[in-house]
Design a protein around this motif. Structure first.
Motif, PDB file in Angstrom:
ATOM      1  N   GLY A 294      -0.848   6.683  12.192  1.00  0.00           N
ATOM      2  CA  GLY A 294      -0.806   5.287  12.614  1.00  0.00           C
ATOM      3  C   GLY A 294      -0.486   4.325  11.491  1.00  0.00           C
ATOM      4  N   VAL A 295      -0.427   4.847  10.255  1.00  0.00           N
ATOM      5  CA  VAL A 295      -0.117   4.021   9.086  1.00  0.00           C
ATOM      6  C   VAL A 295       1.237   4.444   8.528  1.00  0.00           C
ATOM      7  CG1 VAL A 295      -0.852   3.339   6.768  1.00  0.00           C
ATOM      8  CG2 VAL A 295      -2.568   3.782   8.540  1.00  0.00           C
ATOM      9  N   ALA A 296       2.075   3.470   8.188  1.00  0.00           N
ATOM     10  CA  ALA A 296       3.397   3.772   7.614  1.00  0.00           C
ATOM     11  C   ALA A 296       3.583   3.025   6.302  1.00  0.00           C
ATOM     12  CB  ALA A 296       4.504   3.398   8.592  1.00  0.00           C
ATOM     13  N   PHE A 297       4.197   3.691   5.333  1.00  0.00           N
ATOM     14  CA  PHE A 297       4.578   3.072   4.069  1.00  0.00           C
ATOM     15  C   PHE A 297       6.099   3.046   3.994  1.00  0.00           C
ATOM     16  CE2 PHE A 297       0.272   4.405   3.186  1.00  0.00           C
ATOM     17  CZ  PHE A 297      -0.220   3.400   2.355  1.00  0.00           C
ATOM     18  N   VAL A 298       6.650   1.859   3.758  1.00  0.00           N
ATOM     19  CA  VAL A 298       8.095   1.699   3.615  1.00  0.00           C
ATOM     20  C   VAL A 298       8.362   1.154   2.222  1.00  0.00           C
ATOM     21  CG1 VAL A 298      10.171   0.563   4.493  1.00  0.00           C
ATOM     22  CG2 VAL A 298       8.352   1.228   6.077  1.00  0.00           C
ATOM     23  N   TYR A 299       9.281   1.781   1.505  1.00  0.00           N
ATOM     24  CA  TYR A 299       9.590   1.364   0.138  1.00  0.00           C
ATOM     25  C   TYR A 299      11.008   0.797   0.077  1.00  0.00           C
ATOM     26  CZ  TYR A 299       5.331   3.829  -1.064  1.00  0.00           C
ATOM     27  OH  TYR A 299       4.008   4.227  -1.130  1.00  0.00           O
ATOM     28  N   LEU A 300      11.105  -0.442  -0.398  1.00  0.00           N
ATOM     29  CA  LEU A 300      12.390  -1.119  -0.515  1.00  0.00           C
ATOM     30  C   LEU A 300      12.758  -1.219  -2.000  1.00  0.00           C
ATOM     31  CD1 LEU A 300      11.558  -3.933   2.046  1.00  0.00           C
ATOM     32  CD2 LEU A 300      13.037  -1.981   2.458  1.00  0.00           C
ATOM     33  N   THR A 301      14.027  -1.002  -2.311  1.00  0.00           N
ATOM     34  CA  THR A 301      14.483  -0.972  -3.697  1.00  0.00           C
ATOM     35  C   THR A 301      15.507  -2.068  -3.952  1.00  0.00           C
ATOM     36  OG1 THR A 301      16.372   0.492  -3.319  1.00  0.00           O
ATOM     37  CG2 THR A 301      14.204   1.534  -3.594  1.00  0.00           C
ATOM     38  N   GLU A 302      16.072  -2.059  -5.171  1.00  0.00           N
ATOM     39  CA  GLU A 302      17.109  -3.049  -5.492  1.00  0.00           C
ATOM     40  C   GLU A 302      18.317  -2.918  -4.575  1.00  0.00           C
ATOM     41  OE1 GLU A 302      17.702   0.353  -8.488  1.00  0.00           O
ATOM     42  OE2 GLU A 302      16.014  -0.773  -7.667  1.00  0.00           O
ATOM     43  N   ASN A 303      18.482  -1.741  -3.943  1.00  0.00           N
ATOM     44  CA  ASN A 303      19.590  -1.562  -2.996  1.00  0.00           C
ATOM     45  C   ASN A 303      19.396  -2.378  -1.723  1.00  0.00           C
ATOM     46  OD1 ASN A 303      20.944   0.320  -4.642  1.00  0.00           O
ATOM     47  ND2 ASN A 303      19.664   1.989  -3.885  1.00  0.00           N
TER      48      ASN A 303
END
Length: 342
Positions: A294-303
């Motif tokens: 039920g928990v999500a981690f999303v990682y955003l980068t310089e792209n």
């Protein structure tokens, strides 16, 4: 012999009508000129098509980008030079097919008719995660749209009556315990720290509408500390700048989640303003909630940076500088480790 005749190859990209063609070319042909400049190709607009001339693989990349642009415009979307540049980067990496769902479904439509859509693959994963999970952590560098998209998704949920209120919160780190010494009521004291959240609201909704929703407490913009003791049912909660929440504060906020509620926690762990020695709750929670259903981690980068093109370069430059700065420390640590093992 002309430049076109000397070209290695050509590809023709069909365009349905003149209106679509104008959108694809951009203001004063800026999109066309960008592709030509970046790839060293020549693109000629003809009735019902665009013809790309030049060497392989540059011609193929340009054609793939143009085909994707045609698809976006046919679905009613719009494109900026930054969007075109992003599509070009995907084409160069052989990932253009993954962009099929970009710019397609609008997350939210503003009062001025602007469609808010995911513009990078990272943003697309972010939006999909929020649809599927009740608790999402969006961790990434500045300019990746973490806060803006979270507020847009919150407003969309409110508009569709999936929730009855929105809670937007931020830590007021610099204010600390000195809020009582600042002039004005609590809202005036913390207003400078909440301002980015208001800015996102005003970008998405008419100013008067935002004020009415705030007056009716349908939207609350509050400091993180003022969430203590409350439970938020039927609500969309956004905790912004969560890297400046302590471990205890993070636990407090996460346990405020009530029935029929959704929470998005955003932050940039490269910009922690907590006092030295105080652990960031956002850094810690990645290990604590790892693998929790039920928990999500999303990682955003310089792209995934969607601001001015220079911002992406600035973020990359700082990242490279940090790695160089810490390299001697890592090297010393490895040598020490070798000696210990011996």
């Amino acid at each position: 012999m002309s430049a076109i005749e000397q070209s290695d190859m050509s590809i023709t990209v069909p365009v349905a009508n003149a209106t679509h063609l104008r959108h694809i070319l951009g203001v004063r042909d800026e999109h066309l000129r960008l592709l030509q400049r970046e790839l060293g190709t020549r693109i000629i607009a003809k009735e019902g098509s665009l013809v790309v001339f030049g060497p392989e693989p540059q011609v193929r990349w340009a054609a793939e980008v143009l085909q994707q642009m045609v698809s976006v415009v046919e679905r009613g979307g719009t494109l900026s030079p930054a969007d075109v540049r992003y599509l070009l980067n995907l084409a160069r990496k052989g990932e253009i097919q993954e962009a099929e769902d970009l710019f397609a479904e609008a997350v939210f439509v503003t009062d001025r008719g602007k469609r808010i859509v995911p513009k990078t693959l990272g943003q697309l994963r972010y939006v999909e995660a929020v649809k599927k999970h009740d608790l999402v952590f969006a961790i990434g560098v500045a300019g990746t749209g973490k806060t803006f998209l979270a507020v847009a998704m919150a407003l969309a949920a409110l508009k569709q009556r999936q929730v009855s209120r929105i809670i937007l919160a931020r830590p007021a780190v610099e204010a600390g315990e000195k809020l009582g010494f600042l002039p004005g009521d609590i809202y005036e004291k913390v207003d400078p720290y909440m301002r980015p959240l208001y800015d996102a609201l005003y970008d998405l909704l008419d100013y008067d509408k935002v004020q009415r929703l705030i007056e009716r407490r349908v939207i609350e913009v509050i400091p993180l500390a003022y969430m203590r003791g409350r439970t938020f049912n039927d609500a969309f909660i956004v905790l912004d700048e969560a890297q400046n929440a302590t471990s205890l504060q993070m636990k407090m906020v996460l346990t405020r989640l009530g029935f029929n509620a959704k929470m998005v926690v955003t932050g940039d762990i490269t910009q922690i303003d907590l006092p030295k020695g105080v652990k960031s709750g956002l850094v810690e929670v990645q290990e604590i909630l790892k693998g929790v259903e039920g928990v999500a981690f999303v990682y955003l980068t310089e792209n995934d940076v969607v601001r001015h093109p220079l911002v992406q370069k600035i973020v990359a430059a700082y990242d490279a500088w940090e790695k160089r700065r810490h390299a001697p420390e890592l090297e010393r640590g490895e040598k020490h480790g070798d000696r210990t093992q011996q």
